[in-house]
Design a protein around this motif. Structure first.
Motif, PDB file in Angstrom:
ATOM      1  N   GLY A 108      30.183  25.061   2.460  1.00 18.96           N
ATOM      2  CA  GLY A 108      31.157  25.582   1.513  1.00 18.96           C
ATOM      3  C   GLY A 108      32.215  24.530   1.239  1.00 18.96           C
ATOM      4  N   THR A 109      33.473  24.947   1.173  1.00 19.54           N
ATOM      5  CA  THR A 109      34.597  24.009   1.060  1.00 19.54           C
ATOM      6  C   THR A 109      35.301  23.958   2.409  1.00 19.54           C
ATOM      7  N   PRO A 110      35.062  22.901   3.206  1.00 17.55           N
ATOM      8  CA  PRO A 110      35.689  22.819   4.538  1.00 17.55           C
ATOM      9  C   PRO A 110      37.212  22.733   4.445  1.00 17.55           C
ATOM     10  N   ASP A 111      37.893  23.171   5.507  1.00 19.50           N
ATOM     11  CA  ASP A 111      39.343  23.015   5.521  1.00 19.50           C
ATOM     12  C   ASP A 111      39.693  21.539   5.674  1.00 19.50           C
TER      13      ASP A 111
ATOM     14  N   GLN B 253      37.317  17.905  -7.908  1.00 20.36           N
ATOM     15  CA  GLN B 253      36.397  18.159  -6.811  1.00 20.36           C
ATOM     16  C   GLN B 253      35.836  16.823  -6.303  1.00 20.36           C
ATOM     17  N   THR B 254      35.665  16.697  -4.985  1.00 23.54           N
ATOM     18  CA  THR B 254      35.260  15.415  -4.413  1.00 23.54           C
ATOM     19  C   THR B 254      33.856  15.477  -3.818  1.00 23.54           C
TER      20      THR B 254
ATOM     21  N   LEU C 146      35.070  10.527  -3.397  1.00 26.92           N
ATOM     22  CA  LEU C 146      35.597  10.352  -4.742  1.00 26.92           C
ATOM     23  C   LEU C 146      35.760  11.682  -5.464  1.00 26.92           C
ATOM     24  N   THR C 147      36.837  11.799  -6.257  1.00 25.71           N
ATOM     25  CA  THR C 147      36.880  12.892  -7.210  1.00 25.71           C
ATOM     26  C   THR C 147      35.838  12.605  -8.283  1.00 25.71           C
ATOM     27  N   MET C 148      35.452  13.637  -9.026  1.00 25.47           N
ATOM     28  CA  MET C 148      34.495  13.415 -10.107  1.00 25.47           C
ATOM     29  C   MET C 148      35.077  12.493 -11.179  1.00 25.47           C
ATOM     30  N   THR C 149      36.384  12.560 -11.371  1.00 24.66           N
ATOM     31  CA  THR C 149      37.011  11.615 -12.303  1.00 24.66           C
ATOM     32  C   THR C 149      36.915  10.194 -11.768  1.00 24.66           C
ATOM     33  N   GLY C 150      37.160  10.032 -10.463  1.00 21.44           N
ATOM     34  CA  GLY C 150      37.034   8.708  -9.850  1.00 21.44           C
ATOM     35  C   GLY C 150      35.611   8.185  -9.918  1.00 21.44           C
ATOM     36  N   LEU C 151      34.636   9.078  -9.713  1.00 25.34           N
ATOM     37  CA  LEU C 151      33.231   8.682  -9.830  1.00 25.34           C
ATOM     38  C   LEU C 151      32.921   8.237 -11.256  1.00 25.34           C
TER      39      LEU C 151
ATOM     40  N   PRO D 160      31.658  23.818  -4.181  1.00 27.11           N
ATOM     41  CA  PRO D 160      32.611  23.385  -3.159  1.00 27.11           C
ATOM     42  C   PRO D 160      33.600  22.361  -3.732  1.00 27.11           C
ATOM     43  N   LEU D 161      34.842  22.428  -3.268  1.00 30.38           N
ATOM     44  CA  LEU D 161      35.873  21.540  -3.797  1.00 30.38           C
ATOM     45  C   LEU D 161      35.856  20.162  -3.136  1.00 30.38           C
ATOM     46  N   ARG D 162      35.414  20.104  -1.883  1.00 28.64           N
ATOM     47  CA  ARG D 162      35.329  18.806  -1.188  1.00 28.64           C
ATOM     48  C   ARG D 162      34.038  18.754  -0.379  1.00 28.64           C
ATOM     49  N   ARG D 163      33.492  17.551  -0.268  1.00 27.95           N
ATOM     50  CA  ARG D 163      32.285  17.367   0.533  1.00 27.95           C
ATOM     51  C   ARG D 163      32.223  15.914   1.002  1.00 27.95           C
TER      52      ARG D 163
END
Length: 304
Positions: free
Chosen positions: A107-110, A197-198, A233-238, A266-269
């Motif tokens: 999911g989205t980990p803390d 999202q990363t 990376l954020t999707m913008t950074g990618l 998920p927001l981060r991975r």
């Protein structure tokens, strides 16, 4: 590398990862059989085939656009297909089994659990557009746990983190595949959501090396993250790295999720890979820029 005298049952050979394994087995001179459990009636069909030494099961409907269209089949592959594979492994007394789960199970980990270790317990909704895939992979992991404890099957589970590269072609609708096609058509590349999202991305050849290391040297009953922990990376950074690497300056557009793409992502991975490096001695070595250039060469050859 897999010893030449070992035979391999390759399940899911018509997909992105299956193509890589097939080429490696062919080049290495291994006897192997390609078997399909994700199309038609074969999803629910027991495996009535001769014994093979190793089993690699990378079957799955992993593209978000595809599993939104086939949610029942996606669950069937993860549950019924996996159970049939494990039953075959019990009967055949195979030497080692590699099962593909997904980093989606976290999911989205803390924030305190990124990079994420294997023992982190993720939270996944049961009623979302992604649940058929995410929950399906959790079911696969539970089946492997049960069969290891009840039947002592030598199963290892891997959780890949965003592999990319050659063989992600016309039938793949994940982010870098879509961007490569848009680049070749001189179209803007699309970022869905807010672009914050990363993810981390692992060149597929590095990922496959790690997976084979788990098949041969991983511990039975264990789960391994496989991927590249840097850069996150954020999707913008990618998109900026993608455009800079391919000299495609500022050709990205941020837009809301289209109706055909699941928005509950998920927001981060980002993986912690200490465990797989410790047990296999293998870690990723290909930079994102180098991997993108290799991926582009494949797309130029196959899609122009």
């Amino acid at each position: 590398m897999i010893a030449k005298n070992k035979s391999v049952l390759l399940i899911g050979s018509d997909g992105f990862l299956g193509n890589w394994f097939r080429d490696i087995l062919k080049e290495n001179g291994n006897k192997y059989l390609e078997y399909d459990i994700q199309n038609g009636y074969d999803i629910c069909k027991p495996l009535d085939i001769p014994k093979y030494d190793y089993v690699i099961n990378c079957a799955g409907i992993a593209s978000p656009e595809k599993y939104m269209k086939k949610p029942v089949e996606t669950m069937d592959v993860s549950y019924i297909g996996t159970k049939n594979v494990l039953d075959y492994c019990v009967r055949s007394k195979v030497e080692s089994i590699l099962m593909f789960s997904s980093s989606e199970v976290y999911g989205t980990p803390d924030v305190n659990s990124i990079p994420t270790k294997e023992e982190y317990i993720g939270s996944i909704p049961t009623r979302s557009s992604r649940s058929c895939y995410d929950i399906g992979k959790q079911v696969l992991e539970t089946l492997c746990y049960i069969y290891y404890n009840k039947h002592k099957v030598p199963v290892k589970v891997v959780r890949p983190f965003n592999f990319y590269g050659p063989y992600m072609g016309i039938n793949d609708n994940r982010v870098l595949s879509n961007w490569m096609r848009n680049y070749l058509k001189d179209m803007d590349i699309m970022i869905y959501g807010d672009g914050k999202q990363t993810r981390t991305f692992c060149y597929v050849e590095d990922g496959i090396d790690m997976c084979i290391g788990v098949l041969l040297n991983g511990k039975n009953g264990e789960i391994y993250n496989v991927g590249n922990p840097t850069p996150e990376l954020t999707m913008t950074g990618l998109a900026e790295i993608f455009c800079n690497t391919l000299d495609y300056k500022d050709r990205y557009v941020i837009r809301d999720y289209p109706h055909f793409y699941p928005k509950d992502e998920p927001l981060r991975r980002c993986p912690n890979i200490d465990k797989v490096v410790k047990d296999t001695g293998i870690q990723p070595k290909t930079t994102l820029k180098v991997g993108l250039k290799k991926m582009l060469e494949y797309f130029k050859e196959t899609e122009l």
